[in-house]
Structure formats: C-alpha cells, structure tokens
Design a protein around this motif. Structure first.
Motif, PDB file in Angstrom:
ATOM      1  N   TRP B 165       0.782  -1.215   0.141  1.00  0.00           N
ATOM      2  CA  TRP B 165      -0.062   0.010   0.118  1.00  0.00           C
ATOM      3  C   TRP B 165       0.824   1.461   0.148  1.00  0.00           C
ATOM      4  N   LYS B 166       2.027   1.359   0.757  1.00  0.00           N
ATOM      5  CA  LYS B 166       2.923   2.314   0.718  1.00  0.00           C
ATOM      6  C   LYS B 166       3.619   2.507  -0.484  1.00  0.00           C
ATOM      7  N   ILE B 167       3.940   1.355  -1.327  1.00  0.00           N
ATOM      8  CA  ILE B 167       4.486   1.233  -2.696  1.00  0.00           C
ATOM      9  C   ILE B 167       3.515   2.007  -3.671  1.00  0.00           C
ATOM     10  N   LEU B 168       2.244   1.791  -3.449  1.00  0.00           N
ATOM     11  CA  LEU B 168       1.127   2.473  -4.446  1.00  0.00           C
ATOM     12  C   LEU B 168       1.187   3.888  -4.201  1.00  0.00           C
ATOM     13  N   LYS B 169       1.232   4.303  -2.783  1.00  0.00           N
ATOM     14  CA  LYS B 169       1.031   5.696  -2.554  1.00  0.00           C
ATOM     15  C   LYS B 169       2.336   6.501  -2.948  1.00  0.00           C
ATOM     16  N   ALA B 170       3.576   5.828  -2.862  1.00  0.00           N
ATOM     17  CA  ALA B 170       4.739   6.673  -3.469  1.00  0.00           C
ATOM     18  C   ALA B 170       4.675   6.564  -4.972  1.00  0.00           C
ATOM     19  N   ALA B 171       4.243   5.723  -5.427  1.00  0.00           N
ATOM     20  CA  ALA B 171       4.197   5.721  -7.093  1.00  0.00           C
ATOM     21  C   ALA B 171       3.298   6.704  -7.444  1.00  0.00           C
ATOM     22  N   LEU B 191      -3.421 -17.035  -1.953  1.00  0.00           N
ATOM     23  CA  LEU B 191      -4.497 -17.686  -1.902  1.00  0.00           C
ATOM     24  C   LEU B 191      -5.739 -17.045  -1.186  1.00  0.00           C
ATOM     25  N   HIS B 192      -6.830 -16.991  -1.713  1.00  0.00           N
ATOM     26  CA  HIS B 192      -8.178 -16.406  -1.117  1.00  0.00           C
ATOM     27  C   HIS B 192      -8.438 -16.699   0.462  1.00  0.00           C
ATOM     28  N   ILE B 193      -7.676 -17.831   0.753  1.00  0.00           N
ATOM     29  CA  ILE B 193      -7.758 -18.147   2.160  1.00  0.00           C
ATOM     30  C   ILE B 193      -6.726 -17.770   3.049  1.00  0.00           C
ATOM     31  N   ASP B 194      -5.581 -16.968   2.567  1.00  0.00           N
ATOM     32  CA  ASP B 194      -4.576 -16.622   3.347  1.00  0.00           C
ATOM     33  C   ASP B 194      -4.986 -15.238   3.896  1.00  0.00           C
ATOM     34  N   GLU B 195      -5.324 -15.126   5.026  1.00  0.00           N
ATOM     35  CA  GLU B 195      -5.998 -14.156   5.797  1.00  0.00           C
ATOM     36  C   GLU B 195      -5.003 -12.908   5.719  1.00  0.00           C
ATOM     37  N   ASN B 196      -3.653 -13.265   6.061  1.00  0.00           N
ATOM     38  CA  ASN B 196      -2.756 -12.009   5.973  1.00  0.00           C
ATOM     39  C   ASN B 196      -2.526 -11.193   4.658  1.00  0.00           C
ATOM     40  N   LEU B 197      -2.481 -12.222   3.483  1.00  0.00           N
ATOM     41  CA  LEU B 197      -2.144 -11.421   2.063  1.00  0.00           C
ATOM     42  C   LEU B 197      -3.743 -10.924   1.708  1.00  0.00           C
ATOM     43  N   MET B 198      -4.662 -11.514   2.337  1.00  0.00           N
ATOM     44  CA  MET B 198      -5.807 -10.836   1.681  1.00  0.00           C
ATOM     45  C   MET B 198      -6.119  -9.306   2.399  1.00  0.00           C
ATOM     46  N   GLU B 199      -5.457  -9.427   3.885  1.00  0.00           N
ATOM     47  CA  GLU B 199      -5.486  -8.362   4.487  1.00  0.00           C
ATOM     48  C   GLU B 199      -4.646  -7.209   3.775  1.00  0.00           C
ATOM     49  N   LYS B 205      -6.349  -0.916  -0.768  1.00  0.00           N
ATOM     50  CA  LYS B 205      -7.690  -0.202  -1.076  1.00  0.00           C
ATOM     51  C   LYS B 205      -7.998   0.811  -0.027  1.00  0.00           C
ATOM     52  N   GLN B 206      -7.664   0.482   1.266  1.00  0.00           N
ATOM     53  CA  GLN B 206      -8.001   1.301   2.279  1.00  0.00           C
ATOM     54  C   GLN B 206      -7.149   2.629   2.184  1.00  0.00           C
ATOM     55  N   ASN B 207      -5.909   2.568   1.822  1.00  0.00           N
ATOM     56  CA  ASN B 207      -4.998   3.735   1.958  1.00  0.00           C
ATOM     57  C   ASN B 207      -4.808   4.372   0.421  1.00  0.00           C
ATOM     58  N   ASN B 208      -5.584   3.789  -0.607  1.00  0.00           N
ATOM     59  CA  ASN B 208      -5.374   4.533  -1.933  1.00  0.00           C
ATOM     60  C   ASN B 208      -6.664   4.536  -2.533  1.00  0.00           C
ATOM     61  N   ILE B 209      -7.022   5.307  -3.576  1.00  0.00           N
ATOM     62  CA  ILE B 209      -8.249   5.133  -4.407  1.00  0.00           C
ATOM     63  C   ILE B 209      -7.814   4.367  -5.464  1.00  0.00           C
ATOM     64  N   VAL B 210      -8.204   2.786  -5.661  1.00  0.00           N
ATOM     65  CA  VAL B 210      -7.968   2.349  -6.637  1.00  0.00           C
ATOM     66  C   VAL B 210      -9.115   2.301  -7.584  1.00  0.00           C
ATOM     67  N   ASP B 211      -9.198   2.366  -8.827  1.00  0.00           N
ATOM     68  CA  ASP B 211     -10.251   2.646  -9.681  1.00  0.00           C
ATOM     69  C   ASP B 211     -10.605   1.256 -10.271  1.00  0.00           C
ATOM     70  N   GLU B 212      -9.712   0.354 -10.316  1.00  0.00           N
ATOM     71  CA  GLU B 212     -10.116  -1.066 -10.960  1.00  0.00           C
ATOM     72  C   GLU B 212      -9.398  -2.063 -10.199  1.00  0.00           C
ATOM     73  N   GLY B 237     -13.458  -6.675  -2.786  1.00  0.00           N
ATOM     74  CA  GLY B 237     -14.162  -5.847  -4.094  1.00  0.00           C
ATOM     75  C   GLY B 237     -13.364  -5.867  -5.449  1.00  0.00           C
ATOM     76  N   LEU B 238     -14.094  -6.536  -6.161  1.00  0.00           N
ATOM     77  CA  LEU B 238     -13.585  -6.541  -7.907  1.00  0.00           C
ATOM     78  C   LEU B 238     -14.269  -5.763  -8.575  1.00  0.00           C
ATOM     79  N   SER B 239     -13.512  -5.150  -9.960  1.00  0.00           N
ATOM     80  CA  SER B 239     -14.667  -4.363 -10.678  1.00  0.00           C
ATOM     81  C   SER B 239     -14.478  -5.140 -11.999  1.00  0.00           C
TER      82      SER B 239
END
Ligand SMILES: Nc1nc2c(ncn2[C@@H]2O[C@H](COP(=O)(O)OP(=O)(O)OP(=O)(O)O)[C@@H](O)[C@H]2O)c(=O)[nH]1
Ligand SMILES: Nc1nc2c(ncn2[C@@H]2O[C@H](COP(=O)(O)OP(=O)(O)OP(=O)(O)O)[C@@H](O)[C@H]2O)c(=O)[nH]1
Ligand SMILES: [Mg+2]
Ligand SMILES: [Mg+2]
Lengths: 276, 292
Positions: B165-171, B191-199, B205-212, B237-239
């Motif tokens: 999330w920081k990489i995207l902000k800086a980008a 994996l969709h069941i990996d809680e840490n990686l899904m977090e 998305k919590q720290n950046n506005i992601v359009d898609e 959430g998917l677009s």
C-alpha cells in the motif's frame, strides 16, 4: 457431510456434487455412483459409513499403481515440465532443498531461456538451497543449455541434476517438439542417463489437466506427477482420471511457496482430504 | 458436438411420438454433462439447466419440429446472457491518475497481463507507470522490469521491504508530476484463504483510491474458480475479471461460473505469452468455446 444412516437419492446426489466439485470429472463420478447403487441394491452397502469406506477403497485402487523400477544412475537426471505458471521452478527449488538435506550434490539447469527473469528466479532458488546452477543468457537455445549442463554435471560429479523448462501449453506443437529435442540432447550428452520426467499439474486445474497429461505423456513420456498448490481449496481430483488413464504415479505434492513445502504423495491422506 | 448430440437424442425421442417433459430432461442431462466437462461449476450448472428448462417449456419446444435446435438456441442465449454485457474496458479517471490493480492466485498470469495492458494503452498514447508490488516471489520485480523495458514503459519499485500500500502511495506521488495517465499495480499471487495476504490487499484499497480491481484467472481453472472469485470479491471487491491462457485448449467454463457468481464483467482475455497477446472478451465466442 454424508451423515445419513440410509443410502438414498439425496446421499447419491451429495456424493455426485462432492466428486464433481473436487474435479474428479463426470466419467469417474458416474461410474462410482453406479457401483454404489449396485452394491446397495445387493445389500452390500447399508449406510453412508459403509459407502465412504467403499469409496475410499476404490480410490486407493486407482491411485496405487505399479511403478517400474528405474535404475539409479549417477547423476540422476530429472526433467520438470508442465504448462505455464503451475509451479515448476518453485518445485525444483523445493526438490533441491530436500535432496541437499540428504547430503547430495545438486545441480539446477536453467532451461527456461524464454520467460522474463526465469533464469534470475531459478538463480535465487539455487542460492537458497546451495545448489550449483548452469545457465546461459536469456534467449539462448534451451537444448544447448541442457547439453552443457549435463556435461558439466557429470564432470562435477553431481548426484542430482534438476532441469527447469519453460512453461508451455500442450497444444503448441513447436513448443512440445522443443521438449522432445531437450530429451534427445540429454541422451546425446550421455547415453547411459535414465531421465526421470516429472509433469507438474496445478491442483486448481479442471478437466484440461487430463488433456495436458495425455499430451505431455505422448510427447515426452512422463514418469511421475507433482501436484502443486494443494494448500489452496482445490481438491486436485483431476489426478484420478490422470492416474487411472495414464498409469503414471503422483510422486510429490506442493503445499506452499516455501522451500520446505513439498511432501511425498500419500494416497490415504489425499483421499481423506477429499472427504473433508 | 452438442448440436449433433441433441439432434440425435431428439430424433430417437420423436420416433416414439409426442415429446414429453421427461424427454426434455434427458436432453438437458446431455447439456449438463457438456457444461461440467467444460469445468462450469456444479451449482452454476444446476441453476443454468433449471433456467433453460423453464425457458424451453415456456417456448413450447415440445411441439416444435426441431426441438434439438430450439434447446441449443436457448442454451446459447442463456450462456451469452450470463457471460454477456457490452465490451467493458478500463474506466479512466478524468481528473487524476487512474490506478488499476491486478490480483489473483499464484501463477494465473498477473505480471504478464500488467505488461500487456501497459502495452495496449501505450499504443493508445496513454502515459503508463507499472508498479512492482510483489515483494515475495523471487525475481518478481525483475520480471516486471524486464517486461517494462521491452515496451519502453517505466516500472516503479521500492524493493521488497516496503508494504504494497505504501509502494502504491509513493508511486502515485511519483507519477503525478510526470503526467502519468495510468498506474498498473502488479501484486503477488496469493490464496483467497490466506488471511494475512488478503488483508495486505485490503490495506492497498483502504489507503489508496483504486479505480479498478481486476481478478486474473487461468482459463484451465476447475470447480474451485467460484470459491476463489467469491472470496476475492467479498474481501476486497472486484471491478472486473481477466481470463488468461485462452490460447490453450481449456474450454474455460470457469468464466461462466465466476461471471455468474460475482456479476463482474470480463474485461480482457490473455491469448498468448507475448506482450501483444491481449484481446477483448466476446461473450458469444466464449459461449461456443464452452459448449465445445
Ligand atoms: N500456494 C502455493 N503456491 C505455489 C506452489 N508451488 C508454486 N507456487 C507459486 O506459484 C507461482 C508460480 O510458480 P513458478 O515456479 O514460477 O511456476 P512455473 O511453472 O515455473 O511458471 P512458468 O515458468 O512461468 O511456466 C509462484 O508464485 C509460486 O510461488 C504451491 O505448492 N502452493
Ligand atoms: N500461453 C499463455 N501463457 C500465459 C498467458 N498469460 C501468462 N502466461 C504465462 O503464464 C506464466 C505465469 O505468468 P505470470 O505473469 O508470471 O503469473 P503471475 O500471476 O504473475 O504469477 P505469480 O506472481 O507467481 O502469482 C508465465 O509463463 C507466462 O508467460 C497467456 O495468456 N497465454
Ligand atoms: Mg518457471
Ligand atoms: Mg507475478
């Protein structure tokens, strides 16, 4: 699931759903359902516990197949093949780690000379596992890297040589021909070498996994299957049609992205997981 | 093929005179087998067959002269309807940098597809920035950089020690003064069941506005496709969806299952390993591919 006492249409429907959703495929599924119906009419299966243990026996019969004894050569050469993204490179890293733990000298050959950073990816695994690596530049001819690697591996007295290849879809004739060429070139380097060819299958694959296995077996003759990504929610049931039709054993399973995430295939564990 | 199969079945059935609902069931069982063989999800097939049956009965198919063709027509329409929708592309933001992120299981084709999308929009004169946020896979950043170099698109990276999330902000901060139109974020397979990686994805998305947020799915995926898509959609959430490796011979039933379950449009398809092998998704072509 399947906690009914009696075997009725609902039980059979639940089993059908379980098997299909595990990617076992319609042929084997309907075959088994038919067997259960027959057995229950004959009074040989009276409740769902008996059905499950009957099914487990049927599954075991399918998976436990005769494997021919391979003469162990030095170096032992393993060629790892499969379609794109299934986990070939990562699995070679895991295999190397496993073999190194046993005290063997392991060499990796960077046979994927096509994909961006494929060689760099394998180099990192070589470093992680303290394996020797043979590589050329990206864009080099894959067969010539393999040829050089085999010769180097023999002269360096390697116990195991693991050959990484580029992912390729089995319907691409020229790419499958390249695999044939690679196998021939190994023989050319040393005619005494018995090549163990392992096909990597992604456990998330559907019925296309069977078509992959058929094609690869036809072109390069597969000795064993590695089923990856079983740490996900896919059951990997595609191995039932693959093993029953092609009579090739599953030898390892991949259960994660780390260097230790490789297990020997255990058909009983796999089958119990199917019913979880 | 299915048309011939159903044709044969109905010819045999008509031989016995008037067609009944039971005859229709026999036919629909054949359709069910075809769809399951194409890896469409079991539950999705069940609902699909139910709808097709209702529509068939409603269309007085049992009185028709060529019921087999009628059924095929309804099956096809129903498939196209589910897969359907107009040709949806990436929706560009008019007043700031558009940011899209590609997510999905390990090995599905995300990194390659990021580069393909970059190539596609560069050809339309957009200024692109690729962002390397896979901080785990060996040589993942290198892979994106090699791809970016091959098409003259810059790749932004902060190495593998910073959170995505920081990489995207800086980008984005880097991108704005450079007049970048589109930022494409490559993420690690997970994996969709990996809680840490899904977090980790939620944090982006919590720290950046992601359009898609596009889920990249391998066309050979089997029954599990629905679980994966459902979890990704629920958690972040998917677009939209991208189906890869359609240059193979997988029938691609996963596309139908995922579309049905998430309702999100399939925006692109990958049809090869080369960077120009990205195409638009056509529902009618996919429908006939699934039917075999
Ligand atoms: N969860 C999980 N991921 C795995 C497993 N095996 C491999 N992966 C991941 O799958 C992705 C693809 O692995 P690779 O080793 O690059 O696959 P490949 O077959 O060499 O890919 P290509 O060379 O591009 O065809 C990586 O993100 C790996 O970490 C496994 O058993 N479980
Ligand atoms: N034939 C074909 N191969 C593809 C396509 N898209 C991607 N690939 C290949 O699939 C393999 C995996 O692609 P990657 O882009 O590394 O996949 P990824 O999702 O980024 O993998 P991870 O980061 O490990 O999760 C590579 O060998 C790609 O060249 C496609 O549309 N067709
Ligand atoms: Mg590889
Ligand atoms: Mg990637």
């Amino acid at each position: 699931i399947l906690n009914f006492g009696e075997i009725d249409a609902d039980t059979l429907e639940e089993l059908e759903e379980l098997f299909i959703q595990s990617d076992i495929g319609t042929n084997i599924t309907f075959d088994l359902i038919e067997k259960i119906e027959k057995q229950s009419i004959l009074g040989k299966l009276k409740n769902s516990d008996e059905v499950i243990s009957f099914l487990k026996k049927e599954f075991i019969k399918t998976l436990e197949i005769e494997t021919r004894e391979k003469k162990s050569t030095k170096p032992s050469v393993t060629l790892v093949v499969g379609v794109n993204g299934v986990g070939k490179t990562t699995t070679i890293g895991k295999l190397a780690h496993h073999l190194k733990k046993g005290g063997s000298k392991v060499m990796m050959i960077a046979g994927d000379t096509f994909r961006a950073a494929a060689i760099e990816q394998l180099e990192i695994w070589a470093k992680r596992t303290d394996s020797v690596i043979v590589k050329h530049n990206e864009g080099a001819d894959s067969a010539s890297v393999v040829f050089d690697g085999i010769n180097s591996g023999i002269s360096k007295n390697m116990d195991f040589i693991l050959i990484d290849t580029a992912g390729r879809l089995h319907n691409k004739v020229n790419l499958m021909k390249e695999l044939e060429k690679i196998k021939n070139v190994i023989k050319k380097a040393n005619d005494n070498i018995e090549i163990e060819t392992l096909l990597v299958i992604d456990s998330t694959s559907g019925q296309n996994g069977l078509i992959q296995a058929r094609s690869f077996k036809q072109v390069v003759d597969i000795d064993g299957i590695i089923l990856t990504k079983l740490d996900g929610t896919a059951k990997g049931g595609i191995i039932f049609p693959i093993v029953s039709e092609l009579k090739v054993p599953v030898v390892f399973i991949g259960v994660g992205e780390g260097v230790d995430d490789l297990r020997f295939f255990d058909s009983e564990d796999f089958i119990s997981a199917l019913f979880d | 093929n299915l048309t011939e199969k159903l044709g044969d079945i109905f010819d045999k059935l008509k031989g016995k005179g008037k067609l009944t609902e039971k005859d229709l069931d026999i036919t629909l069982r054949e359709v069910k087998l075809v769809l399951l063989g194409a890896d469409v999800n079991f539950k999705v097939v069940k609902d699909f067959i139910k709808n097709v049956k209702e529509k068939s009965l409603g269309s007085e198919i049992l009185k028709s002269l060529s019921p087999g063709h009628q059924v095929i027509k309804i099956v096809n329409e129903e498939l196209v309807d589910i897969l359907g929708g107009e040709n949806e592309k990436i929706i560009f933001n008019s007043n700031r940098v558009t940011k899209i992120m590609l997510v999905g299981l390990q090995g599905s084709g995300k990194t390659t597809t990021c580069a393909k999308i970059a190539y596609n929009y560069k050809a339309q004169n957009k200024k692109i920035l690729l962002v390397a946020a896979d901080i785990y896979r060996p040589a993942a950043i290198k892979q994106l950089k090699v791809l970016g170099d091959s098409i003259g698109v810059e790749v932004f990276s902060m190495g593998d020690k910073e959170e995505p999330w920081k990489i995207l902000k800086a980008a984005e901060e880097y991108a704005v003064p450079k007049g970048i139109d589109l930022i494409i974020l490559d993420t690690a397979g997970r994996l969709h069941i990996d809680e840490n990686l899904m977090e980790e994805l939620s944090l982006i998305k919590q720290n950046n506005i992601v359009d898609e947020t596009l889920l990249v799915v391998d066309a050979m995926t089997g029954q599990d496709a629905v679980n994966v898509a459902d979890k990704f959609n629920e958690k972040i959430g998917l677009s939209g969806l991208i189906l890869t490796k359609l240059d193979g011979d997988a029938r691609g039933g996963a596309a139908l299952s995922i579309k049905k379950v998430t309702g999100k449009p399939i925006k692109y398809i990958g049809v090869g390993e080369k960077i120009n092998q990205l195409e638009s998704f056509y529902p009618d072509r996919m429908a006939s591919r699934i039917l075999g």
